[in-house]
Design a protein around this motif. Structure first.
Motif, short mmCIF file in Angstrom:
data_model
loop_
_atom_site.label_atom_id
_atom_site.label_comp_id
_atom_site.label_asym_id
_atom_site.label_seq_id
_atom_site.Cartn_x
_atom_site.Cartn_y
_atom_site.Cartn_z
N ALA A 1 7.64 86.77 59.31
CA ALA A 1 8.92 86.96 58.61
C ALA A 1 9.95 85.93 59.03
CB ALA A 1 9.44 88.38 58.87
N ASN A 2 10.00 85.63 60.33
CA ASN A 2 10.98 84.67 60.82
C ASN A 2 10.70 83.27 60.26
OD1 ASN A 2 13.28 84.32 62.82
ND2 ASN A 2 11.88 82.72 63.48
N ASP A 3 9.43 82.89 60.22
CA ASP A 3 9.07 81.59 59.64
C ASP A 3 9.49 81.51 58.18
OD1 ASP A 3 8.07 80.70 61.99
OD2 ASP A 3 5.95 80.92 61.46
N ALA B 1 10.51 84.83 53.28
CA ALA B 1 10.85 83.69 52.42
C ALA B 1 11.53 84.12 51.13
CB ALA B 1 9.59 82.89 52.11
N LEU B 2 11.34 85.36 50.73
CA LEU B 2 11.97 85.83 49.49
C LEU B 2 13.48 85.98 49.64
CD1 LEU B 2 11.66 86.96 46.61
CD2 LEU B 2 11.28 89.23 47.64
N ILE B 3 13.94 86.30 50.84
CA ILE B 3 15.36 86.62 51.04
C ILE B 3 16.28 85.46 50.68
CG2 ILE B 3 17.08 87.20 52.81
CD1 ILE B 3 14.98 89.02 54.06
N PRO B 4 16.01 84.19 51.11
CA PRO B 4 16.91 83.09 50.71
C PRO B 4 16.91 82.82 49.21
CG PRO B 4 15.50 82.45 52.56
CD PRO B 4 14.95 83.72 52.01
N VAL B 5 15.86 83.27 48.50
CA VAL B 5 15.75 82.99 47.07
C VAL B 5 16.43 84.08 46.24
CG1 VAL B 5 14.09 82.52 45.20
CG2 VAL B 5 13.56 81.84 47.52
N LEU B 6 16.68 85.25 46.83
CA LEU B 6 17.22 86.38 46.08
C LEU B 6 18.51 86.05 45.32
CD1 LEU B 6 16.63 89.52 48.35
CD2 LEU B 6 15.68 89.05 46.07
N PRO B 7 19.48 85.37 45.94
CA PRO B 7 20.71 85.09 45.17
C PRO B 7 20.45 84.31 43.89
CG PRO B 7 21.05 84.65 47.50
CD PRO B 7 19.59 84.88 47.31
N TYR B 8 19.50 83.37 43.94
CA TYR B 8 19.18 82.57 42.76
C TYR B 8 18.42 83.41 41.73
CZ TYR B 8 20.61 78.73 45.75
OH TYR B 8 21.33 77.90 46.58
N LEU B 9 17.59 84.32 42.19
CA LEU B 9 16.91 85.22 41.26
C LEU B 9 17.90 86.14 40.56
CD1 LEU B 9 13.74 86.29 43.32
CD2 LEU B 9 13.77 84.99 41.18
N LEU B 10 18.99 86.46 41.25
CA LEU B 10 20.00 87.36 40.67
C LEU B 10 21.03 86.60 39.81
CD1 LEU B 10 20.62 89.67 43.75
CD2 LEU B 10 19.26 90.15 41.72
N GLY B 11 20.86 85.30 39.67
CA GLY B 11 21.72 84.54 38.78
C GLY B 11 22.90 83.86 39.43
N LEU B 12 23.03 83.93 40.75
CA LEU B 12 24.14 83.26 41.41
C LEU B 12 23.89 81.76 41.45
CD1 LEU B 12 24.78 85.69 44.43
CD2 LEU B 12 25.86 85.68 42.17
N VAL B 13 24.95 80.99 41.51
CA VAL B 13 24.81 79.54 41.50
C VAL B 13 25.78 78.93 42.51
CG1 VAL B 13 24.11 79.43 39.08
CG2 VAL B 13 26.53 79.30 39.65
N GLY B 14 25.57 77.65 42.82
CA GLY B 14 26.49 76.89 43.64
C GLY B 14 26.70 77.48 45.03
N MET B 15 27.93 77.33 45.52
CA MET B 15 28.27 77.78 46.87
C MET B 15 28.21 79.29 47.01
SD MET B 15 28.53 75.16 48.66
CE MET B 15 29.04 76.04 50.15
N GLN B 16 28.41 80.00 45.92
CA GLN B 16 28.29 81.45 45.96
C GLN B 16 26.86 81.87 46.35
OE1 GLN B 16 28.75 83.54 42.22
NE2 GLN B 16 29.74 85.30 43.23
N ALA B 17 25.87 81.20 45.73
CA ALA B 17 24.48 81.48 46.06
C ALA B 17 24.16 81.09 47.49
CB ALA B 17 23.56 80.75 45.09
N VAL B 18 24.69 79.94 47.93
CA VAL B 18 24.46 79.49 49.30
C VAL B 18 25.04 80.48 50.30
CG1 VAL B 18 25.07 77.71 50.98
CG2 VAL B 18 24.33 77.05 48.69
N PHE B 19 26.25 80.94 50.03
CA PHE B 19 26.90 81.89 50.94
C PHE B 19 26.11 83.19 51.05
CE2 PHE B 19 29.78 85.50 51.58
CZ PHE B 19 30.34 85.16 52.82
N VAL B 20 25.71 83.74 49.91
CA VAL B 20 24.96 85.00 49.92
C VAL B 20 23.61 84.82 50.61
CG1 VAL B 20 23.88 86.77 48.48
CG2 VAL B 20 26.14 85.88 47.89
N ALA B 21 22.94 83.70 50.35
CA ALA B 21 21.64 83.44 50.99
C ALA B 21 21.81 83.37 52.50
CB ALA B 21 21.04 82.14 50.46
N CYS B 22 22.84 82.66 52.96
CA CYS B 22 23.07 82.56 54.41
C CYS B 22 23.41 83.92 55.01
CB CYS B 22 24.19 81.57 54.69
SG CYS B 22 23.77 79.85 54.36
N LEU B 23 24.19 84.71 54.29
CA LEU B 23 24.55 86.03 54.79
C LEU B 23 23.31 86.93 54.94
CD1 LEU B 23 26.76 88.07 55.54
CD2 LEU B 23 26.92 88.67 53.12
N LEU B 24 22.48 86.96 53.90
CA LEU B 24 21.28 87.80 53.94
C LEU B 24 20.31 87.35 55.04
CD1 LEU B 24 20.54 88.19 50.11
CD2 LEU B 24 21.53 89.90 51.65
#
Length: 380
Positions: free
Chosen positions: A156-158, A307-330
């Motif tokens: 999971a960490n990898d 590996a799915l967690i960083p991709v989730l914001p993009y799957l949910l339709g977020l874009v740009g820095m908003q997607a980056v922020f949510v991915a980093c938070l998760l």
């Protein structure tokens, strides 16, 4: 005349103070709570582990009586244990297991009796020994889940770190969010397949090594036909690391037993000549390492889940820095959780391990993000 005479003969002329009474009442509450934790844990176990935990509860009861004797009429209404002890009790009642034992081990290590003037040296020694007892119980559980835990945490960490780094690096280069999404999904699949294949090869190779090192049972049939004077059986034991004289004595004993009874005893060609390395030993080793397919599937799933967690914001339709922020938070929350679990099971500080995991993961992601920015600027 003082209404509260010296409570401890070892400290003449030292009357109790209101601060002493408050501290003793807190100690009393904690001892009662810890005894309840051990009784709750014992209720979820049988045999030797149950007996050990009940003995720990009895020891806490003796400590409880010490503070009751000191407090006398000042015992007052029962207090609740501190927050950590109450949380430990909640977990013990509902879950038990190695995680609760790891928490109990840390709780025992925090004892302040060695610095408490009114605690006896025996009580301080008890708490130190209790930590080792609980460590031993927790170690049993750690050993039982070490293989599964290793695959889960590392897989999971990898997945978390590698795919976050990939997504941030590609995203920083200025490509579209759809490209980042496809890249992240490709990284998930490629990484999970690589992890699964690597684990399959690793476990299969380990099992093949074990098979190659296991004595051939057909060799035992040759023992009755060996030349007693030459006794080449001694060479087998010498090849396995025994000294020449010891190997000769072992071989002589085996052949003498064979001549007298027609049987050479258990496991004459095993690694130590005893039952410990008999036919069941290879099976035990194989069970310890698990099956290659099981390890491969587990590694694939654990990596993919991370590996799915960083991709989730993009799957949910977020874009740009908003997607980056949510991915980093998760990913940050996930890294803190896996780090804390690692710390608990290893008997170290969960907070320290969690922060270390977070810094390592975000450090790797930051490097690729900076590189992505640089490449994006260059291409522009």
């Amino acid at each position: 005349m003082d209404a509260h005479p010296d409570p401890d003969p070892a400290m003449p002329g030292r009357p109790r103070t209101p601060a002493d009474v408050r501290r003793w009442r807190r100690y009393l509450a904690d001892e009662r709570a810890e005894a309840a934790v051990y009784r709750d844990l014992a209720g979820r176990r049988t045999g030797e582990e149950r007996a050990i935990l009940l003995a720990l509860a009895d020891a806490e009861k003796r400590h409880e009586q010490h503070w009751l004797d000191l407090l006398g009429d000042d015992v007052g209404r029962p207090l609740r244990g501190d927050v950590r002890t109450r949380l430990l009790g909640f977990l013990a009642r509902r879950f038990g297991g190695v995680f609760v034992l790891a928490l109990a081990q840390r709780a025992e290590s925090r004892s302040s009796y060695d610095q408490e003037a009114f605690a006896t040296a025996t009580m301080a020694a008890d708490e130190q020994i209790h930590e080792e007892v609980v460590r031993g119980l927790a170690t049993r559980g750690r050993n039982r889940l070490s293989g599964t835990f290793r695959a889960a945490v590392f897989g999971a960490n990898d997945g978390l770190v590698s795919n976050l780094a990939l997504v941030l690096g590609i995203g920083a280069s200025g490509v579209s969010s759809q490209t980042v999404l496809f890249t992240g999904l490709a990284g998930l699949l490629a990484g999970a397949l690589s992890m699964g294949a690597g684990e399959f090869v690793s476990v299969r190779s380990q099992r093949e090594l074990l098979d190659a090192s296991t004595p051939d049972p057909r060799s035992a049939k040759a023992l009755p036909h060996l030349d007693v004077d030459a006794n080449e059986l001694a060479l087998v034991y010498r090849a396995r690391g025994m000294a020449s004289d010891d190997a000769q004595r072992r071989a002589d004993g085996v052949l003498a037993s064979l001549a007298a009874t027609g049987a050479a005893g258990p496991g004459p060609l095993t690694h130590d000549g005893g039952e410990a390395d008999g036919p069941g030993a290879a099976e035990t080793d194989h069970e310890t390492h698990g099956t290659a397919w099981g390890a491969a599937i587990s590694s694939f799933c654990f990596f993919a889940s991370g590996a799915l967690i960083p991709v989730l914001p993009y799957l949910l339709g977020l874009v740009g820095m908003q997607a980056v922020f949510v991915a980093c938070l998760l990913v940050g929350v996930s890294l803190l959780v896996t780090g804390a679990i690692t710390g608990l099971l290893s008997g170290t500080s969960p907070l320290t391990r969690a922060l270390r995991q977070l810094l390592i993961g975000f450090g790797a992601a930051a490097v690729t993000y900076v590189l992505g920015l640089a490449f994006g600027t260059t291409l522009a």
